[in-house]
Design a protein around this motif. Structure first.
Motif, PDB file in Angstrom:
ATOM      1  N   MET A 161      24.233  23.089  87.355  1.00 45.93           N
ATOM      2  CA  MET A 161      22.992  23.165  86.572  1.00 45.93           C
ATOM      3  C   MET A 161      23.259  23.150  85.075  1.00 45.93           C
ATOM      4  SD  MET A 161      20.319  25.705  88.518  1.00 45.93           S
ATOM      5  CE  MET A 161      21.430  27.107  88.554  1.00 45.93           C
ATOM      6  N   GLN A 162      24.436  23.632  84.685  1.00 47.99           N
ATOM      7  CA  GLN A 162      24.750  23.700  83.255  1.00 47.99           C
ATOM      8  C   GLN A 162      24.721  22.317  82.613  1.00 47.99           C
ATOM      9  OE1 GLN A 162      25.172  26.556  81.459  1.00 47.99           O
ATOM     10  NE2 GLN A 162      25.147  25.193  79.689  1.00 47.99           N
ATOM     11  N   SER A 163      24.964  21.276  83.401  1.00 48.37           N
ATOM     12  CA  SER A 163      24.941  19.915  82.864  1.00 48.37           C
ATOM     13  C   SER A 163      23.577  19.563  82.282  1.00 48.37           C
ATOM     14  CB  SER A 163      25.322  18.910  83.954  1.00 48.37           C
ATOM     15  OG  SER A 163      24.363  18.907  84.997  1.00 48.37           O
ATOM     16  N   ASP A 170      27.794  22.065  71.863  1.00 46.33           N
ATOM     17  CA  ASP A 170      28.405  22.753  73.008  1.00 46.33           C
ATOM     18  C   ASP A 170      29.757  22.126  73.345  1.00 46.33           C
ATOM     19  OD1 ASP A 170      26.233  24.378  73.183  1.00 46.33           O
ATOM     20  OD2 ASP A 170      25.452  23.546  75.059  1.00 46.33           O
ATOM     21  N   THR A 171      30.679  22.953  73.780  1.00 46.80           N
ATOM     22  CA  THR A 171      31.968  22.492  74.278  1.00 46.80           C
ATOM     23  C   THR A 171      32.210  23.102  75.650  1.00 46.80           C
ATOM     24  OG1 THR A 171      32.939  22.275  72.061  1.00 46.80           O
ATOM     25  CG2 THR A 171      34.471  22.472  73.905  1.00 46.80           C
ATOM     26  N   VAL A 172      32.543  22.264  76.615  1.00 42.82           N
ATOM     27  CA  VAL A 172      32.856  22.738  77.965  1.00 42.82           C
ATOM     28  C   VAL A 172      34.364  22.913  78.085  1.00 42.82           C
ATOM     29  CG1 VAL A 172      32.825  22.179  80.429  1.00 42.82           C
ATOM     30  CG2 VAL A 172      30.852  21.625  78.996  1.00 42.82           C
ATOM     31  N   VAL A 173      34.772  24.103  78.516  1.00 40.67           N
ATOM     32  CA  VAL A 173      36.185  24.372  78.794  1.00 40.67           C
ATOM     33  C   VAL A 173      36.299  24.641  80.288  1.00 40.67           C
ATOM     34  CG1 VAL A 173      38.186  25.823  78.326  1.00 40.67           C
ATOM     35  CG2 VAL A 173      36.541  25.347  76.503  1.00 40.67           C
ATOM     36  N   ALA A 174      36.993  23.768  81.004  1.00 38.24           N
ATOM     37  CA  ALA A 174      37.049  23.852  82.462  1.00 38.24           C
ATOM     38  C   ALA A 174      38.459  24.184  82.934  1.00 38.24           C
ATOM     39  CB  ALA A 174      36.582  22.535  83.080  1.00 38.24           C
ATOM     40  N   GLU A 182      35.222  19.455  92.684  1.00 39.50           N
ATOM     41  CA  GLU A 182      34.168  18.485  92.418  1.00 39.50           C
ATOM     42  C   GLU A 182      33.106  19.017  91.465  1.00 39.50           C
ATOM     43  OE1 GLU A 182      32.551  15.136  91.933  1.00 39.50           O
ATOM     44  OE2 GLU A 182      34.355  15.316  93.150  1.00 39.50           O
ATOM     45  N   ASP A 183      32.710  20.289  91.603  1.00 41.03           N
ATOM     46  CA  ASP A 183      31.698  20.851  90.704  1.00 41.03           C
ATOM     47  C   ASP A 183      32.187  20.833  89.254  1.00 41.03           C
ATOM     48  OD1 ASP A 183      29.945  21.448  92.826  1.00 41.03           O
ATOM     49  OD2 ASP A 183      31.020  23.319  93.238  1.00 41.03           O
ATOM     50  N   ILE A 184      33.462  21.131  89.073  1.00 41.26           N
ATOM     51  CA  ILE A 184      34.060  21.130  87.731  1.00 41.26           C
ATOM     52  C   ILE A 184      34.090  19.713  87.165  1.00 41.26           C
ATOM     53  CG2 ILE A 184      36.127  21.639  86.402  1.00 41.26           C
ATOM     54  CD1 ILE A 184      34.725  24.130  87.494  1.00 41.26           C
ATOM     55  N   LEU A 185      34.521  18.762  87.978  1.00 37.22           N
ATOM     56  CA  LEU A 185      34.589  17.367  87.526  1.00 37.22           C
ATOM     57  C   LEU A 185      33.194  16.819  87.220  1.00 37.22           C
ATOM     58  CD1 LEU A 185      37.275  15.962  90.009  1.00 37.22           C
ATOM     59  CD2 LEU A 185      37.596  16.694  87.640  1.00 37.22           C
ATOM     60  N   PHE A 186      32.204  17.247  87.999  1.00 35.89           N
ATOM     61  CA  PHE A 186      30.822  16.821  87.769  1.00 35.89           C
ATOM     62  C   PHE A 186      30.350  17.252  86.387  1.00 35.89           C
ATOM     63  CE2 PHE A 186      26.281  17.831  87.790  1.00 35.89           C
ATOM     64  CZ  PHE A 186      25.731  16.621  88.193  1.00 35.89           C
ATOM     65  N   LEU A 187      30.621  18.509  86.026  1.00 34.32           N
ATOM     66  CA  LEU A 187      30.191  19.009  84.718  1.00 34.32           C
ATOM     67  C   LEU A 187      30.955  18.324  83.593  1.00 34.32           C
ATOM     68  CD1 LEU A 187      28.528  20.888  82.973  1.00 34.32           C
ATOM     69  CD2 LEU A 187      30.235  22.686  83.357  1.00 34.32           C
ATOM     70  N   ARG A 189      32.232  15.283  83.582  1.00 37.15           N
ATOM     71  CA  ARG A 189      31.699  13.913  83.428  1.00 37.15           C
ATOM     72  C   ARG A 189      30.336  13.942  82.750  1.00 37.15           C
ATOM     73  NH1 ARG A 189      33.447  13.403  88.955  1.00 37.15           N
ATOM     74  NH2 ARG A 189      35.413  12.252  89.116  1.00 37.15           N
ATOM     75  N   SER A 190      29.510  14.893  83.153  1.00 38.23           N
ATOM     76  CA  SER A 190      28.168  15.000  82.564  1.00 38.23           C
ATOM     77  C   SER A 190      28.255  15.308  81.071  1.00 38.23           C
ATOM     78  CB  SER A 190      27.363  16.090  83.279  1.00 38.23           C
ATOM     79  OG  SER A 190      27.181  15.775  84.641  1.00 38.23           O
ATOM     80  N   ALA A 191      29.163  16.218  80.704  1.00 42.06           N
ATOM     81  CA  ALA A 191      29.340  16.567  79.294  1.00 42.06           C
ATOM     82  C   ALA A 191      29.789  15.342  78.503  1.00 42.06           C
ATOM     83  CB  ALA A 191      30.355  17.696  79.161  1.00 42.06           C
ATOM     84  N   HIS A 192      30.710  14.589  79.068  1.00 45.48           N
ATOM     85  CA  HIS A 192      31.194  13.370  78.397  1.00 45.48           C
ATOM     86  C   HIS A 192      30.068  12.355  78.240  1.00 45.48           C
ATOM     87  CE1 HIS A 192      33.818  10.029  77.364  1.00 45.48           C
ATOM     88  NE2 HIS A 192      33.224   9.306  78.299  1.00 45.48           N
ATOM     89  N   ASP A 193      29.271  12.153  79.293  1.00 44.63           N
ATOM     90  CA  ASP A 193      28.168  11.178  79.242  1.00 44.63           C
ATOM     91  C   ASP A 193      27.120  11.573  78.212  1.00 44.63           C
ATOM     92  OD1 ASP A 193      29.420   9.756  81.223  1.00 44.63           O
ATOM     93  OD2 ASP A 193      28.179  10.552  82.857  1.00 44.63           O
TER      94      ASP A 193
END
Length: 285
Positions: A161-163, A170-174, A182-187, A189-193
């Motif tokens: 949902m954070q996406s 904002d900066t995402v640190v995973a 997969e949930d981590i990769l999803f976020l 990719r979403s942050a990059h997009d």
């Protein structure tokens, strides 16, 4: 304790980036007996690969050529582990091996880039699941005390949902040890997009990750350690996180030290208030 760069963890950290032929060469050096004849001619004949392939492998590991690579390799494997019959000694030896691996693959320039990204962020969202979730929570606990606006998420639904709620600055640190959550990769990719910055701490580097991650911070892997199952899996990430934290508080250190002192004082006051309240209760019983 003096730490020296070792070739073995360098090979391990770059393994997923190698071609099939280079992986064949990597496997040879990860498993070979240092007493064997490991001249470039002998290795080429034994593996049925060209000497040029071995030279390219050495360069991909960061060396000028095979001669420099093999010198460093032999220097690495000369280090003998002390005999360890006790469980306690095994654990300490494994931690020492892990520290040496971390020292060998750490990229100090990258640590500086990560710190600058944190400094320039309006808000940081640290995410991870399972063991990696502990690293995300630890990051929030430490960095929030020196004034960084940071939240941590460890629940699958909240991570996804954070996406939707990412904002400018904002900066995402995973964190993901396997690099496959997969949930981590999803976020990420979403942050990059959405044009947001992101940082990924993982022990499994791959070219695909660099397509949507601003920084892929490779941490030590437990996979090749003799007693790696004795070590908490999040430890390698916490180790690198300590390096990032040390560099972060070194920027405007006077201001950050003052913030940390105020934070500690506030928390101590909470404990004082609690003790005062309990003493008042006891008085009226």
């Amino acid at each position: 304790m003096i730490y020296e760069k070792s070739v073995i963890p360098i090979i391990e950290s770059k393994y997923t980036l190698f071609t099939a032929t280079e992986k064949k060469i990597a496997d040879y050096f990860l498993q070979c007996d240092p007493g064997m004849d490991i001249s470039i001619q002998n290795v080429a004949e034994e593996l049925y690969v060209s000497q040029a392939s071995i030279s390219r492998f050495a360069k991909k590991c960061g060396f000028v050529g095979f001669r420099e690579f093999i010198f460093a390799f032999l220097d690495s494997v000369r280090v003998k582990k002390p005999n360890a019959n006790m469980i306690t000694q095994n654990v300490f030896n494994t931690y020492q091996d892990l520290l040496n691996k971390a020292y060998s693959i750490i990229d100090n320039d990258q640590i500086q880039r990560v710190v600058r990204m944190l400094v320039n962020s309006k808000k940081v969202i640290a995410v991870g699941k399972g063991s990696s979730g502990y690293a995300a929570s630890e990051m929030e606990s430490r960095f929030v005390r020196v004034g960084l606006d940071i939240d941590s998420l460890t629940d699958s639904d909240r991570i996804r949902m954070q996406s939707v709620f990412l904002k400018d600055g904002d900066t995402v640190v995973a964190f993901s040890i396997s690099g496959k959550t997969e949930d981590i990769l999803f976020l990420l990719r979403s942050a990059h997009d959405r044009g947001k910055k992101n940082i990924f701490f993982t022990s499994a580097d791959s070219q695909a990750l660099h397509e949507f991650c601003d920084e892929v911070v490779v941490v030590s892997s437990l996979e090749y350690l003799e007693n790696g199952n004795l070590i908490s899996p999040q430890f390698p990430m916490l180790l690198v996180l300590d390096l990032v934290y040390s560099e972060y508080i070194n920027i405007d250190s006077v201001i950050k030290s003052a913030i940390l002192e105020d934070t500690v004082t506030t928390l101590n006051k909470k404990e004082d208030d609690k003790r005062f309240y309990l003493s008042r209760q006891d008085r009226f019983r």
